[in-house]
Scaffold this motif. Structure first.
Motif, PDB file in Angstrom:
ATOM      1  N   LEU A 158       2.508  -7.877  -9.165  1.00  0.00           N
ATOM      2  CA  LEU A 158       2.373  -8.229  -7.756  1.00  0.00           C
ATOM      3  C   LEU A 158       2.658  -6.994  -6.915  1.00  0.00           C
ATOM      4  O   LEU A 158       3.630  -6.281  -7.154  1.00  0.00           O
ATOM      5  CB  LEU A 158       3.353  -9.348  -7.384  1.00  0.00           C
ATOM      6  N   ASN A 159       1.808  -6.738  -5.920  1.00  0.00           N
ATOM      7  CA  ASN A 159       2.015  -5.613  -5.023  1.00  0.00           C
ATOM      8  C   ASN A 159       2.882  -6.080  -3.847  1.00  0.00           C
ATOM      9  O   ASN A 159       2.431  -6.877  -3.021  1.00  0.00           O
ATOM     10  CB  ASN A 159       0.678  -5.094  -4.506  1.00  0.00           C
ATOM     11  N   PRO A 160       4.116  -5.598  -3.744  1.00  0.00           N
ATOM     12  CA  PRO A 160       5.020  -6.107  -2.710  1.00  0.00           C
ATOM     13  C   PRO A 160       4.581  -5.787  -1.291  1.00  0.00           C
ATOM     14  O   PRO A 160       4.924  -6.522  -0.356  1.00  0.00           O
ATOM     15  CB  PRO A 160       6.354  -5.415  -3.042  1.00  0.00           C
ATOM     16  N   HIS A 161       3.827  -4.708  -1.107  1.00  0.00           N
ATOM     17  CA  HIS A 161       3.402  -4.316   0.234  1.00  0.00           C
ATOM     18  C   HIS A 161       2.476  -5.358   0.865  1.00  0.00           C
ATOM     19  O   HIS A 161       2.362  -5.434   2.091  1.00  0.00           O
ATOM     20  CB  HIS A 161       2.703  -2.960   0.200  1.00  0.00           C
ATOM     21  N   GLU A 162       1.845  -6.170   0.039  1.00  0.00           N
ATOM     22  CA  GLU A 162       0.938  -7.192   0.555  1.00  0.00           C
ATOM     23  C   GLU A 162       1.662  -8.495   0.864  1.00  0.00           C
ATOM     24  O   GLU A 162       1.067  -9.415   1.441  1.00  0.00           O
ATOM     25  CB  GLU A 162      -0.186  -7.450  -0.454  1.00  0.00           C
ATOM     26  N   GLU A 163       2.935  -8.600   0.486  1.00  0.00           N
ATOM     27  CA  GLU A 163       3.659  -9.863   0.637  1.00  0.00           C
ATOM     28  C   GLU A 163       4.844  -9.786   1.595  1.00  0.00           C
ATOM     29  O   GLU A 163       5.439 -10.811   1.903  1.00  0.00           O
ATOM     30  CB  GLU A 163       4.159 -10.335  -0.737  1.00  0.00           C
ATOM     31  N   GLU A 164       5.206  -8.579   2.068  1.00  0.00           N
ATOM     32  CA  GLU A 164       6.406  -8.448   2.879  1.00  0.00           C
ATOM     33  C   GLU A 164       6.144  -8.757   4.350  1.00  0.00           C
ATOM     34  O   GLU A 164       5.033  -8.597   4.841  1.00  0.00           O
ATOM     35  CB  GLU A 164       7.010  -7.053   2.718  1.00  0.00           C
ATOM     36  N   THR A 165       7.192  -9.193   5.028  1.00  0.00           N
ATOM     37  CA  THR A 165       7.144  -9.514   6.448  1.00  0.00           C
ATOM     38  C   THR A 165       8.107  -8.604   7.186  1.00  0.00           C
ATOM     39  O   THR A 165       9.291  -8.534   6.837  1.00  0.00           O
ATOM     40  CB  THR A 165       7.540 -10.987   6.692  1.00  0.00           C
ATOM     41  N   ASN A 166       7.620  -7.897   8.212  1.00  0.00           N
ATOM     42  CA  ASN A 166       8.474  -7.010   8.984  1.00  0.00           C
ATOM     43  C   ASN A 166       9.301  -7.831   9.966  1.00  0.00           C
ATOM     44  O   ASN A 166       8.769  -8.620  10.749  1.00  0.00           O
ATOM     45  CB  ASN A 166       7.620  -5.991   9.740  1.00  0.00           C
TER      46      ASN A 166
END
Length: 428
Positions: free
Chosen positions: A57-65
């Protein structure tokens, strides 16, 4: 009259869901001032960490700022580390860093509250086992998952420069949900590495061992779930060692209390949890043996009605005849929803608050991209693609809570398309 100040410490699944709902209901209309504090800039759903660690899983696509999310949901975000509470002045101490190329000391900031909510989650408990801190990976945070993923990737990249194929021995200590899910995800990872050309580590020579001190895996879940999961793990080729208590760890081995040992190049510790150490510094608040704050069924701490705690950092026993609630995502989510109503009442000046009642919806354990096992409502067993779809839906519900159903739907479509066209494993 000034607005009621609600301060939430911890932007995990429960904390962010609570801040979102309070911001939308009380913050939007100025009925309360909502502040969320976290030491990281972005939020990621903790149950995804095993996929991030395995590189699937690519975390950059799932994170919320947090800053962007706060601006859209009528609350304030403060980037900093929670350090202490002054209960007399109703202030918390937050340590903030100075972001500059120049070396600057950290700064302290006091934040006022009328109601304080602690949602600090949990960290791994190594039980002071010798060598664990030095030689084991942990999966408490996005950063730790990233470190594991990079270390695993570098093992494969370095192996490409070797003349012959080599083996790899991975050991996961702790066969709770995190350990089991990581073991299954690593099976997918080793096959994907080979598929994309990193073939000097033969997938047939990658040995994954899952170690548990209890007499069965998933000791916190039902025996039926554990039995079904065990069958799936065997089909995946994962070795499972139960009744093996770890005595110490060094760079190349794991040593057990019975005198035996296991060779392992990569080691992960997932054998227990405790609340963060900062809670031990809070004077006057009652804690249990793993630092969790003791709370009443209202989720107010036993020592101070102005301080609430929920999720993994809270020792909550709603009824005398019930066990203490375990560290589960659905517990934190239900408590967050419960607190939305309670804190509305409190902001309106009411002191008599409702009691939290947990409704166990069941348990689901992810075992690969398309498989899961679980038990719903304590009696309905689910497996395979149906169980996996239910498992994924839990994340989609979390997204819907913090982002809204429209945006969550768009992200579901995006993720579906991205996973179809992108490599099955992160190779950078």
């Amino acid at each position: 009259m000034t607005a009621h100040k609600i301060v939430i410490v911890g932007g995990g699944a429960g904390g962010l869901e609570l801040a979102t709902q309070l911001g939308q209901s009380l913050g939007r209309n100025g009925k309360a001032q909502i502040t969320l504090i976290d030491q990281k800039l972005t939020h990621i759903w903790k149950p995804l960490l095993h996929e991030i660690a395995a590189g699937t899983l690519n975390p950059h696509e799932e994170e919320t700022n947090y800053f962007a999310h706060a601006a859209a949901n009528h609350y304030e975000f403060v980037l900093g580390t929670f350090k202490n509470i002054d209960r007399e002045t109703k202030q918390i101490l937050v340590e903030t860093e100075y972001f500059s190329k120049k070396v600057q000391p950290t700064k302290n900031r006091n934040i006022d509250y009328d109601t304080l909510v602690l949602a600090l989650g949990s960290t791994s408990n190594d039980f002071n086992t010798k060598g664990v801190k030095q030689f084991c990976h942990f999966l408490d945070s996005r950063e730790q998952a990233d470190i594991f993923q990079q270390d695993l990737l570098h093992l494969y990249l370095n192996a490409q420069n070797e003349a012959d194929s080599r083996e790899l021995k991975i050991a996961i200590i702790g066969a709770g949900a995190t350990g089991v899910e990581l073991a299954a995800e690593l099976v997918s990872a080793k096959n994907n590495f080979h598929k994309y050309g990193l073939n000097k580590i033969d997938p047939n020579k990658v040995k994954i061992t899952l170690i548990e001190a209890a007499d069965r895996i998933l000791p916190a879940l039902s025996p039926k779930v554990a039995e079904h999961t065990m069958k799936q793990l065997k089909q995946l080729g994962i070795e499972v060692l139960t009744q093996h208590r770890v005595a110490k760890v060094d760079e190349e081995h794991i040593y057990f209390a019975d005198g035996s040992s296991l060779e392992a190049e990569v080691k992960v510790w997932a054998a227990g949890i405790k609340a963060p150490e900062v809670l031990t510094q809070l004077e006057g608040l009652e804690r249990d043996n793993i630092h969790r704050l003791k709370v009443y069924a209202t989720l107010q701490t036993t020592a101070d009605p102005n301080i609430f705690a929920f999720g993994d950092c809270a020792h909550c026993k709603p009824r005398a005849d019930e066990p203490v609630l375990g560290p589960r995502a659905q517990v934190a989510s239900q408590q967050a929803s419960f607190l939305v109503n309670s804190l509305r009442l409190r902001a309106n000046g009411q002191t008599q608050l409702p009691m939290f009642v947990f409704s166990d919806k069941g348990s689901l354990v992810s075992l690969s991209e398309n498989k899961a096992v679980g038990e719903l409502l304590g009696q309905v067993n689910v497996q395979g693609f149906v169980a996996k779809s239910m498992y994924v839906s839990l994340y989609r519900l979390h997204q819907a809570t913090i982002l809204g159903y429209t945006q969550a739907g768009v992200m579901t479509v995006k993720d579906f398309v991205t996973r179809k066209i992108s490599p099955k494993i992160k190779l950078h």
